[in-house]
Structures are given as structure tokens and as C-alpha cells.
Design an enzyme around this catalytic site. Structure first.
Site, short mmCIF file in Angstrom:
data_model
loop_
_atom_site.label_atom_id
_atom_site.label_comp_id
_atom_site.label_asym_id
_atom_site.label_seq_id
_atom_site.Cartn_x
_atom_site.Cartn_y
_atom_site.Cartn_z
N GLU A 1 -6.89 1.68 -13.28
CA GLU A 1 -6.52 2.60 -12.71
C GLU A 1 -5.07 3.19 -13.37
OE1 GLU A 1 -5.75 1.63 -8.58
OE2 GLU A 1 -7.80 2.18 -8.09
N ALA B 1 -13.17 1.49 -3.78
CA ALA B 1 -12.99 2.39 -4.73
C ALA B 1 -12.27 1.99 -5.89
CB ALA B 1 -12.72 3.75 -4.52
N CYS C 1 -1.58 1.63 -3.23
CA CYS C 1 -2.52 2.78 -2.88
C CYS C 1 -1.88 4.24 -2.77
CB CYS C 1 -3.29 2.36 -1.59
SG CYS C 1 -3.52 0.77 -1.01
N CYS D 1 0.74 -1.23 0.01
CA CYS D 1 -0.16 0.01 0.02
C CYS D 1 0.70 1.14 0.13
CB CYS D 1 -1.10 -0.19 1.22
SG CYS D 1 -1.96 1.70 1.44
N TYR E 1 -8.84 -3.58 -11.13
CA TYR E 1 -8.46 -2.41 -10.51
C TYR E 1 -7.22 -1.94 -11.10
CZ TYR E 1 -11.44 -3.24 -6.24
OH TYR E 1 -12.37 -3.72 -4.98
N GLU F 1 -26.18 14.56 -4.18
CA GLU F 1 -27.60 14.78 -3.60
C GLU F 1 -28.78 13.96 -4.16
OE1 GLU F 1 -29.69 18.78 -4.68
OE2 GLU F 1 -27.75 19.11 -5.94
N HIS G 1 -27.15 21.13 -1.94
CA HIS G 1 -27.28 21.31 -3.13
C HIS G 1 -26.49 22.53 -3.50
CE1 HIS G 1 -29.34 22.28 -7.15
NE2 HIS G 1 -29.40 23.36 -6.76
N LYS H 1 0.17 5.28 -6.13
CA LYS H 1 -0.89 5.13 -7.34
C LYS H 1 -1.81 6.60 -7.16
CE LYS H 1 -4.58 4.04 -6.38
NZ LYS H 1 -5.25 2.62 -6.11
P1 NDP Z 1 -7.78 -7.98 -10.47
O1 NDP Z 1 -8.22 -9.24 -9.61
O2 NDP Z 1 -8.77 -6.77 -9.90
O3 NDP Z 1 -8.18 -8.11 -11.74
C1 NDP Z 1 -7.29 -8.90 -12.80
C2 NDP Z 1 -7.52 -8.65 -14.21
O4 NDP Z 1 -6.94 -9.53 -14.68
C3 NDP Z 1 -9.04 -9.03 -14.36
O5 NDP Z 1 -9.63 -8.40 -15.36
C4 NDP Z 1 -8.82 -10.63 -14.94
O6 NDP Z 1 -9.75 -10.87 -15.99
C5 NDP Z 1 -7.34 -10.44 -15.73
N1 NDP Z 1 -6.76 -11.81 -15.89
C6 NDP Z 1 -6.57 -12.51 -14.80
N2 NDP Z 1 -5.56 -13.74 -15.46
C7 NDP Z 1 -5.52 -13.33 -16.82
C8 NDP Z 1 -4.71 -14.09 -17.67
N3 NDP Z 1 -3.90 -15.14 -17.67
N4 NDP Z 1 -4.75 -13.49 -18.89
C9 NDP Z 1 -5.41 -12.29 -19.07
N5 NDP Z 1 -6.19 -11.35 -18.25
C10 NDP Z 1 -6.10 -12.12 -16.88
O7 NDP Z 1 -6.35 -7.74 -9.90
P2 NDP Z 1 -5.45 -6.34 -10.01
O8 NDP Z 1 -4.24 -7.16 -10.51
O9 NDP Z 1 -6.01 -5.41 -10.91
O10 NDP Z 1 -5.23 -6.12 -8.74
C11 NDP Z 1 -5.18 -7.00 -7.50
C12 NDP Z 1 -6.09 -6.59 -6.53
O11 NDP Z 1 -5.47 -5.69 -5.78
C13 NDP Z 1 -7.41 -6.11 -6.74
O12 NDP Z 1 -8.31 -7.32 -6.87
C14 NDP Z 1 -7.67 -5.43 -5.41
O13 NDP Z 1 -8.10 -6.52 -4.58
C15 NDP Z 1 -6.34 -4.77 -5.17
N6 NDP Z 1 -6.45 -3.60 -5.33
C16 NDP Z 1 -7.18 -2.51 -4.89
C17 NDP Z 1 -7.31 -1.39 -5.36
C18 NDP Z 1 -8.01 -0.37 -4.89
O14 NDP Z 1 -8.76 -0.62 -3.72
N7 NDP Z 1 -8.47 0.87 -5.44
C19 NDP Z 1 -6.18 -0.76 -6.28
C20 NDP Z 1 -5.41 -1.88 -6.87
C21 NDP Z 1 -5.39 -3.08 -6.52
P3 NDP Z 1 -11.22 -11.83 -15.29
O15 NDP Z 1 -12.02 -10.62 -14.91
O16 NDP Z 1 -11.69 -12.39 -16.70
O17 NDP Z 1 -11.16 -12.58 -14.45
#
Ligand code: NDP
Length: 460
Positions: free
Chosen positions: A183, A342, A48, A43, A179, A442, A437, A51
Site C-alpha cells: 500500500e 482489500a 486504515c 485504524c 499489506y 459485470e 453494463h 492510509k
Molecule cells: P504482513 O504480515 O501483511 O506482511 C509482512 C511482510 O513482511 C511479509 O511480506 C513478510 O514476508 C515480510 N517480513 C516479515 N518478517 C520479515 C523479516 N524479518 N525480514 C524481511 N521481511 C519480513 O504485515 P504488514 O506489516 O504489511 O501488515 C500487518 C497487518 O496489518 C496485516 O497482516 C493486516 O492484517 C493488517 N493490515 C490490513 C490492511 C488492510 O486491510 N488493507 C492494511 C494494512 C495492514 P513473508 O511473506 O515472507 O512472511
């Protein structure tokens, strides 16, 4: 406890581990914490916080563009990536020092070393030293996954490297639709890169409400981000200093940077889990009960290494609850329901509770309230944009079970709406709250007309 060097040994100095160590020490425990990289964890160091700083940087573009309609004339703004990265690094170093100071003040002994389990009470440090602990907490977090082992995978970067690129890439291909992918698409596009997002499924942000997913995609495309769905990056070829991303289905996309954001995996390798008999769960993380206790009675695990809800505030809660349970005499289970979340994309997403699909599957009757409108700020700026707000309501008892916002300030709105949802506020409670407002929020208390109402279909 005399045969133990410490009451608690914490492996991993991220959000969960640091909180657990500090609270346990405040409860009177002798605590040692080992961190092999930098205190603060994902983080603070490469998640976080940095980022969000990059997100702020990226959003100036929109502000500069919108200013003209409000009478401002600006010189052509220019952006310097090394300045942003250096300033960001300075802030992260400050935060890391603050974490270190907090632990020292609490009396926690911090060792900068990898630590692995030797048995259920013994931890070995990198220099061979062994520490005996009554209780051990594993809070080693997670790390980027790279997905499939495709040709040229070594050319792909993850979010870890994205924070330290020597220069802003002119053309970026990002694989993933979660995410991090969404982002960073907003960050790079806002800073001036040409961004192509490649997602394997039908639409980005799987797991979020379908209206949210559609709205975010439309708005991202308005910002010039190219979203390619139903495709994967099948290979990455190097071409001089540049790359070519070969997509499944045949397309080729030239890029200066190919970033993969395809999920994160719990950091469980080479920790001695097997030797200590710590069991894993089906989700690939360490298996724990409601009190974060593993299959071994004196070993606990919190945060992303358990792969429950992988969000910093949840890890902090889990770490705090663990310390209160084991050292504070107050058994505390963490409630993982109605956790607000978020996505700091452009536009921002804030959600709490059930999506429409989840509610319709779980509840006998679901009522939907939706508002989509042009925000006031866009009137003078002339920006083509819309805000989406959506309430998902239990049609039988009128409780608001889901709240979804896409637009400027969505995360700030949802943090507060989450209090109401957590308290089981009804739609009538929302309606009884006087609007503030003029705001976008709102609309959350002025939506009077149901946009849809569904009875659950009987199972076939
Ligand atoms: P996510 O799990 O959110 O997303 C992973 C993405 O990669 C999905 O779209 C998934 O597709 C795709 N994917 C997975 N495997 C493959 C593959 N082999 N080939 C192609 N595409 C693939 O992971 P992130 O890496 O974005 O983030 C990890 C975690 O970190 C988040 O889930 C969250 O918990 C945390 N995080 C939170 C944030 C916040 O609170 N703002 C910011 C950043 C991270 P599919 O949907 O089809 O499975």
C-alpha cells in the site's frame, strides 16, 4: 458486584475496545476504558483511515494523466505534502473527538492512561490508582515489528512515522511484501517518490491467490515501482541526510527514507498478563476461545492483541460479540470465515474466500474462472493496464468459494460479492444475475468458460 468499582474495565481504546465499551454500557454495565495514546486506535489514528486518505491523494496522479485522452488540458499539477498531512491530521482529530463523544454519550468513563493488570480483578492506572472490575477486556491492538536486528535499524521508519514525515521523500526503499509495504509503495509512487520494494520471498502478497500476486506485481511495475524479490535489507547506512540500504546479495540502494513493513506484533508487553495468569497462544497473541474469553474466566481479549484475523471490522465484531455475550445475555461467537479483505495498493486488490491453491488442497474438484481485460476507461486514456477477476468454484456443488479482483474499485466490488459468497451462492446464481453494463464487475456474472478444472491429487 458491590466490591467492584466497575462492571467492565476495557484496556485499549481502538476499534474493538471502543465498540465493546459502548455496547456493554448500552446493556447497562458500568464501564471504564483506559487509553494511553489517542482514542480510535491504529485504524483511526495511524492505519486504515489516514492510509486511505493518502491513497486517495496518490491516485490523483493517474487521474491527471488519464484526463488528456478525454480532452482535458491541465496545467502541470504540483503536490504539497505538508498540506495533505495537515488536512489528514485535522480529519483524524475530528474522528477522535467523535469517538470520545460517542463513549461519553454511552456513559463510558474514559481515562487517558496506561492500564496494567495487577490481578484478575484489579487494574492499575499510571497515577497509581487502582480500579476493581468484575470483567476486564484487553484490546490493546498491535504495533509494527522491525524484524531482524540489522545494523542501522534505528534509521528505518515504520508506518507509524510514515504518516508524519516532514516532507515527501524523493527516494523510498520499503522492506516487506504484505499489506502495508504494498500500500505505501503505491502511495509514495503516486505522490511522486521513486520507490523500491524489497521483499525476501519469491513474490509479494504471500497468502493471496497466485494470479493476484502476479498481476499486482506486473501492474505495480508499470507504475514505475521497482520490485526486488529474494532479497532483504541487510543494513542501513547513514550518509549525511540520506541513507543507503544494503541488500543481501550485495546491491546498494540510496534512499531518503527506508521504511520497514514487516508485520505487526500483538501489544502484550508489560500488561501484567503473567501476573494475572492470562495465557498466550502459539501465534504470539492472547489465547482466547470462540467468545474471546482468555484462560482467566473474567478476562477477555479482542482484536489484534489476539492475532486472529487482524482487520478492523473483525475487531469490531469481536468487541460487539463480547459485550452481547457477557452483558447482553446473548452468547455470540464471531464467525471468522469468508472475511473479505482489500489491499489498497495501486492497483487495488479485493478478495473473499479461498485462493485457488487453498481450494485445490481442500476440495475434491475445483473449477477456475478467470477474466483479464483492459478496462473501458483505459481505451481513451491509452493507459497500459488490465483488470483481473477470478472465481474459484467448488466443482462438486457449484458453490463460489473464492472471488478475487485486482483493479479499480476492487474493494467496493468484493464487499458486495462477499454477501453472495457468505450466502453460499453457486456459480449458477452468479450466472443468473443480469450483468450491469458497462462495468468491470459485470465480468463476475458473465464468465461462462472454465479456464481450468482440477481434481485433488490423492495424498502420497
Ligand atoms: P504482513 O504480515 O501483511 O506482511 C509482512 C511482510 O513482511 C511479509 O511480506 C513478510 O514476508 C515480510 N517480513 C516479515 N518478517 C520479515 C523479516 N524479518 N525480514 C524481511 N521481511 C519480513 O504485515 P504488514 O506489516 O504489511 O501488515 C500487518 C497487518 O496489518 C496485516 O497482516 C493486516 O492484517 C493488517 N493490515 C490490513 C490492511 C488492510 O486491510 N488493507 C492494511 C494494512 C495492514 P513473508 O511473506 O515472507 O512472511
Amino acid at each position: 458486584m458491590a466490591d467492584h468499582d466497575v462492571d467492565l474495565f476495557v484496556i485499549g481504546g481502538g476499534s474493538g475496545g471502543v465498540r465493546a465499551a459502548r455496547i456493554a454500557a448500552q446493556h447497562g454495565a458500568r464501564v471504564m476504558l483506559a487509553e494511553e495514546y489517542r482514542l480510535g486506535g491504529t485504524c483511526v489514528i495511524r492505519g486504515c483511515v489516514p492510509k486511505k486518505l493518502l491513497v486517495y491523494a496518490a491516485r490523483f496522479r493517474g487521474e491527471f494523466e488519464d484526463a488528456a485522452g478525454y480532452g482535458w488540458t491541465l496545467p502541470q499539477p504540483s503536490f504539497d505534502w505538508p498540506t495533505l498531512i495537515a488536512n489528514k491530521d485535522r480529519e483524524i482529530a475530528r474522528l477522535e473527538a467523535a469517538y470520545t463523544a460517542t463513549l461519553q454519550k454511552a456513559g463510558v468513563a474514559v481515562v487517558k492512561s496506561r492500564a496494567v493488570l495487577k490481578d484478575i480483578h484489579t487494574v492499575a492506572l499510571a497515577n497509581g490508582e487502582r480500579v476493581r472490575a468484575a470483567t476486564i477486556l484487553i484490546s490493546t491492538g498491535g504495533a509494527p515489528s522491525y524484524g531482524d536486528n540489522i545494523a542501522g535499524l534505528e534509521h528505518a521508519i515504520s508506518s507509524n512515522e510514515a504518516f508524519h514525515l516532514p516532507e515527501l521523500p524523493r527516494r523510498v526503499v520499503i522492506q516487506g511484501g504484505g499489506y502495508i509495504a504494498v500500500e505505501f509503495a503505491g502511495i509514495f509512487a503516486g505522490l511522486g517518490s521513486h520507490v523500491t520494494l524489497v521483499y525476501r520471498g519469491e513474490n509479494i502478497l504471500r497468502g493471496f491467490d497466485d494470479d493476484v500476486r502476479h498481476h499486482v506485481r506486473v501492474e505495480m511495475e508499470k507504475h514505475g515501482i521497482r520490485v526486488v524479490t529474494g532479497r532483504k535489507v541487510a543494513a542501513i547506512e547513514r550518509s549525511g541526510a540520506h541513507f543507503v540500504a544494503q541488500l543481501s546479495g550485495g546491491n546498494q540502494i540510496p534512499a531518503d527514507c527506508v521504511m520497514f513493513a514487516v508485520g505487526r506484533l500483538p501489544n502484550i508487553a508489560k500488561l501484567g498478563l503473567k501476573e494475572a495468569g492470562v495465557a498466550l497462544a502459539g501465534n504470539g497473541g492472547i489465547a482466547v476461545d470462540a467468545f474471546s474469553r482468555t484462560s482467566i474466566a473474567n478476562i477477555y481479549a479482542v482484536g489484534d492483541v489476539t492475532n486472529r484475523v487482524n482487520l478492523t471490522p473483525v475487531a469490531i465484531r469481536e468487541g460487539h460479540a463480547f459485550a452481547d455475550t457477557v452483558f447482553g445475555g446473548t452468547p455470540t461467537a464471531v464467525d471468522h470465515t469468508n472475511v473479505p479483505t482489500a489491499v489498497f495498493s495501486d492497483p487495488e486488490v479485493g478478495v473473499v474466500g479461498l485462493t485457488e491453491t487453498q481450494a485445490r488442497a481442500a476440495l475434491p474438484r475445483t473449477d477456475i474462472y478467470k477474466a483479464m481485460f483492459r478496462p473501458l476507461k483505459a481505451t481513451l486514456s491509452g493507459r497500459d493496464t488490465a483488470v483481473l477477476l477470478k472465481l474459484v468454484v467448488d466443482g462438486l456443488n457449484d458453490r463460489v468459494v473464492g472471488c478475487h479482483v485486482v483493479g479499480e474499485g476492487a474493494a467496493e466490488m468484493i464487499q458486495l460479492a462477499a454477501v453472495a459468497v457468505k450466502m453460499h451462492a453457486s456459480k449458477a446464481d452468479f450466472d443468473a444475475t443480469v450483468a450491469l453494463h458497462p462495468t468491470a464487475a459485470e465480468e463476475l456474472v458473465t464468465m461462462r468458460t472454465r479456464s481450468a478444472s482440477y481434481a485433488r491429487q490423492a495424498a502420497e
